[in-house]
Design an enzyme around this catalytic site. Structure first.
Site, PDB file in Angstrom:
ATOM      1  N   CYS A  86       0.819  -1.214   0.000  1.00 49.20           N
ATOM      2  CA  CYS A  86       0.000   0.000   0.000  1.00 49.20           C
ATOM      3  C   CYS A  86       0.852   1.263   0.000  1.00 49.20           C
ATOM      4  CB  CYS A  86      -0.949  -0.002   1.191  1.00 49.20           C
ATOM      5  SG  CYS A  86      -1.970  -1.479   1.205  1.00 49.20           S
ATOM      6  N   CYS A 208     -14.279  -0.342   7.078  1.00 48.97           N
ATOM      7  CA  CYS A 208     -13.391  -0.702   5.971  1.00 48.97           C
ATOM      8  C   CYS A 208     -13.434   0.362   4.892  1.00 48.97           C
ATOM      9  CB  CYS A 208     -13.814  -2.033   5.365  1.00 48.97           C
ATOM     10  SG  CYS A 208     -13.911  -3.356   6.564  1.00 48.97           S
ATOM     11  N   HIS A 339      -9.221   2.849  -1.952  1.00 51.57           N
ATOM     12  CA  HIS A 339      -7.783   2.610  -1.936  1.00 51.57           C
ATOM     13  C   HIS A 339      -7.323   1.895  -3.203  1.00 51.57           C
ATOM     14  CE1 HIS A 339      -3.822   1.869  -0.627  1.00 51.57           C
ATOM     15  NE2 HIS A 339      -4.002   0.776   0.078  1.00 51.57           N
TER      16      HIS A 339
END
Lengths: 398, 480
Positions: A86, A208, A339
């Protein structure tokens, strides 16, 4: 060891709308972000830019330098694909920055893109394949599960609750609702978060971050060239810290779930490089990797905004709201942007730049001069911390 | 004299009431409950569990041969016994064999073990027997069958029971049978099978043995006999002339069901658990004929009491909430796990072979410098960085949960998107030797999983990627 502080200027930023972008592919998204960044920097991609770094986590978002060369039809140039979980997007920025600081290149681009939705919208695609293919000996877990296990420990050790986690989601959705490029632009309530379906106990849906597509790009150069391009409208990189820990933390008995070692080390590196001793007093805001609500709270601690165990108190006290003493994720965070892994860190650097240049309309942090951005990747395996500020910003209490 | 040195058993934790099976079909119930192998269990994994129970407190390296008796081997071409031997951490030079094709396979394995010991080619032979049979939905067999396993360690030294004699008769009558392409066993005519098969063969074999040993029914403290159903077993006691109230070992019908190949041995284990020294027990099976043998307990039978879980596994149970879950566990209802998984371009089978020691007998490494135990095995210690200075060690089989998650995204075997039924619970477990491992959990109630909960390792099917059955260890709450 040298420092990167004030050696590299950010002169242009480009960020696409993040979200479920079915009508565009990863090439379209990258073109959009790169041209926006070049336009803002007053540079011509084909005449002025000398090298590029592109972050893609999955091979389906592009492999090798061609992940950048083909979408932009930008051939015969030095291009490197970066992948570091990430931290991928911000690590592309980091590598590009070092190239500029070395003096080899004058003007470079760091970009990142991910096209996740095409691969399915229920959890990150192909993770099981990657993990299982490589490590049949070891058990693996979904991304939310990696952090749910930390939440279980935080609940046990410190008495944190699901309500504390919900407060993080509520705050970030409040901010995201005001950001034109966010995926989710809707405020939520604590009750909504608590009633949401379970994803990885104890994390529910609103704990989330979303599954989203997107791309981002920044143009980097040396400060003296920056002045020629954009006058005073640029920011400088103050520090870049990167730390890599194990991909299998749950097989180490020194893993506590109460602090993430990669975070702590990357933060220490970055603060030291920037000359910061008390980030809460010296910086104005931060953008942390809120892949999950529990991650944001632990990040507060690892980033030294509070002591161990006090993360939840910051959110309860409203310290990290946009009006608070130390705003965190004024953009809405991963909670609202989702993301797209290759893009995220790059987008955060663009966001820092917008804030310190006073361009974050609707969600501007008051008097923002310098802030940090942070990513934490994999099962807390890779952490990166970048600090960006106005060129004249110096560490020390405000 | 050749005899039984040790015994063990395994009954899966899951039960379904026969009332629930009957309710689902609108049919009549036979009452009581039956055991059900979990979705991640099969006859191979249950044989490992029974073998572990049998070898409790013993050195597995002393076993010279391992036989696996079953009619439900999960593998058509591949020896299950070799995998069981590895999971049990036996030596590499043991004789292994799958003995299959008949419900009599368990007693055949006992005979082969006895002969190997008598011939001097083995000192200790571990006989494992397990079955997880699948019956036609709504048929009487669906209620009759149960799943389970038994194990006996056969040898000459330190026996708890001598095997005084063994007789066999064969009779290739039609049923039951199952072709390679069939999921369910078939019967031609159950009444014929019982009358001309079961009620003929079993008394014949027992009678031959009684004559050979000069025994009469009153010499038997217990009889542990297989039967295709409880009524047939009662019929057999009549022919044998024994009193079903005092001499018949509980056929386990109301609690477990008829387990097939392991059944006579399972009843024998139950009888041995209660036996006093100098008692005779008849054990007999049936399938294409019958085997009968008589054991006489020694003083040592007392020493083993309480050291094996054996049929205590029956008391430790969880009820399946519905027939649908039962049907999914038995593979009759396709829930997509693992049949609907996307094909994996890269197979982990090579890694499975390369890391066998870490996966099947579950070894880790112990650093010779810092002393820490870690998993998996690598050249460099994860704690102190010492290179190439470690010993491989068998990991502890018990531990405590440090933390856990109920993962609704990755199902069992790290399969995305799960089995469609359960979240996969994973737990970071601190084993008693200090090693921490991330384990999948099984046989648990989600609500009961807590930090610091005691768990133990259990051998299971992890997944079936690349069409290979990957077995390994999971954690389960310690079974009482």
């Amino acid at each position: 060891m040298g420092r990167i502080t004030d050696k590299v200027a950010i002169v242009g930023t480009g960020v696409t709308k993040f979200g479920e972008i079915w009508e565009k592919d990863h090439e379209d998204l990258l073109v959009e972000a790169v041209y926006e960044a070049c336009n803002e920097a007053n540079v011509d991609l084909r005449k002025d830019v000398e090298a590029a770094w592109v972050g893609t986590f999955w091979t389906f978002s592009g492999v090798a330098g061609d992940a950048f060369a083909d979408p932009l039809k930008w051939y015969g140039k030095p291009i490197t694909r970066v992948e570091n979980y990430c931290a991928t997007g911000m690590d592309a920025v980091r590598n590009a920055a070092y190239a500029v600081a070395s003096g080899v290149y004058d003007i470079v681009i760091a970009a990142g893109v991910e096209k996740i939705l095409d691969q399915g919208s229920r959890g990150l695609p192909d993770l099981d394949k990657m993990l299982l293919g490589a490590e049949v000996t070891l058990n693996a877990e979904s991304a939310p599960a990696m952090f749910a296990m930390a939440a279980v420990r935080a609940f046990k050790e410190w008495g944190w609750t699901k309500e504390d986690l919900a407060l993080v989601a509520v705050k970030n959705h409040y901010n995201g609702a005001r950001h034109p490029k966010a995926h989710f632009r809707r405020e939520i309530t604590v009750e909504m978060a608590l009633k949401a379906p379970m994803i990885a106990y104890p994390l529910g849906l609103f704990d989330c971050c979303a599954m989203s597509d997107g791309a981002a790009a920044v143009v980097l150069t040396r400060p003296e060239i920056a002045k020629e391009l954009v006058g005073d409208e640029y920011a400088t990189i103050k520090a870049m810290g990167l730390a890599v820990e194990t991909l299998h933390p749950f097989y180490r008995k020194d893993w506590t779930g109460l602090a993430f070692p990669a975070n702590v080390k990357a933060a220490e590196m970055a603060y030291k490089e920037a000359g910061i001793t008390d980030p809460r007093k010296e910086l104005d805001f931060g953008i942390v990797h809120d892949c999950f609500t529990i991650t944001e709270l632990i990040n507060y601690q690892d980033m030294k905004l509070c002591k161990l165990g006090e993360g939840a108190q910051l959110i309860r006290d409203g310290v990290t709201t946009i009006e608070g003493d130390f705003p965190i994720n004024p953009d809405g965070g991963l909670k609202c942007f989702g993301h797209p892994i290759g893009a995220t860190g790059c987008r955060m650097v663009a966001e820092l730049t917008r804030q310190v240049l006073g361009r974050a309309e609707g969600l501007q942090v008051k008097d923002a001069e310098a802030g940090f951005a942070h990513n934490l990747g994999g099962p807390q395996a890779v952490a990166i911390v970048g600090i960006v500020g106005r060129p004249d910003w110096k560490p020390g209490e405000k | 004299m050749v005899g039984i040195i040790s015994y063990g058993a395994y009954i899966p934790i899951w039960r379904i009431s026969r009332d629930e099976i009957a309710r689902a079909h609108g049919s009549a119930t036979m009452g009581g409950e039956r055991s059900v192998a979990s979705f991640d269990e099969d006859s191979l994994t249950m044989a490992v569990e029974a073998g572990l129970d049998c070898l409790t407190g013993m050195d597995p390296k002393e076993v010279d041969a391992l036989f696996f008796a079953t009619v439900t081997s999960p593998l058509e071409e591949k020896q299950a016994a070799a995998m069981i031997a590895s999971a049990l951490d036996l030596r590499r030079d043991v004789l292994t064999a799958d003995i299959t094709g008949t419900l009599r396979a368990g007693t055949i394995a006992v005979k082969m073990a006895m002969d190997a010991v008598k011939a001097g080619s083995a000192k200790k032979v571990l006989v494992t027997a397990a079955d997880s049979r699948v019956a036609v939905p709504s048929s009487d067999l669906e209620q009759i069958f149960g799943d389970g396993a038994a194990a006996l360690l056969i040898g000459e030294d330190g026996v708890i029971a001598d095997i005084e004699g063994f007789s066999t008769v064969i009779n290739p009558i039609p049923g039951p049978w199952r072709r390679e392409v069939d999921l369910f066993p078939r019967r031609f005519e159950a009444k014929l099978d019982t009358r001309y098969g079961y009620l003929h063969d079993l008394p014949t074999a027992a009678g031959m043995l009684a004559k050979k040993l000069n025994l009469s029914p009153k010499d038997l403290a217990k009889v542990a006999i297989y039967g295709p159903d409880p009524r047939s077993i009662l019929g057999a006691t009549k022919v044998l002339g024994i009193d079903p109230k005092t001499q018949l070992q509980d056929p386990l019908f109301s609690t477990v069901g008829i387990t097939g190949t392991p059944h006579a041995l399972l009843m024998l284990v139950a009888a041995l658990e209660q036996a006093k020294p100098d008692e005779r027990i008849l054990c007999a099976s049936q399938g294409e004929g019958s085997d009968a043998f008589v054991v006489k307990t020694t003083e040592k039978v007392e020493e083993l009491k309480g050291t094996r879980r054996g049929t205590n596994y029956i008391k430790s149970k969880m009820m399946l909430p519905s027939y649908a879950r039962f049907a999914a566990f038995k593979g009759v209802l396709d829930t997509g796990w693992p049949s609907q998984l996307p094909e994996m371009p890269r197979s982990p089978v090579v890694k499975y072979w390369r890391d066998e020691k870490a996966i099947l007998p579950f070894y880790g490494m112990k650093c010779k410098k810092c002393g820490e135990v870690s998993y998996p095995i690598g050249r460099i210690c994860m704690y102190c960085g010492e290179k190439d200075n470690y010993e491989i060690v068998k990991l502890a089989r018990r531990g405590k949960i440090y933390t856990f998650v109920h993962d609704y995204l990755f199902g069992p075997g790290n399969i995305q998107p799960g089995d469609g039924i359960n979240p996969a619970t994973k737990a970071a477990v601190d084993l008693e030797d200090g090693c921490r491992v991330l384990m999948e959990m099984t046989d648990h109630d989600l609500k009961e999983v807590k930090v610091d909960m005691e768990v133990e390792m259990t051998f299971r099917l992890l997944h079936e990627r690349a069409k290979f059955r990957h077995y390994g260890w999971k954690a389960r709450p310690v079974r009482g």
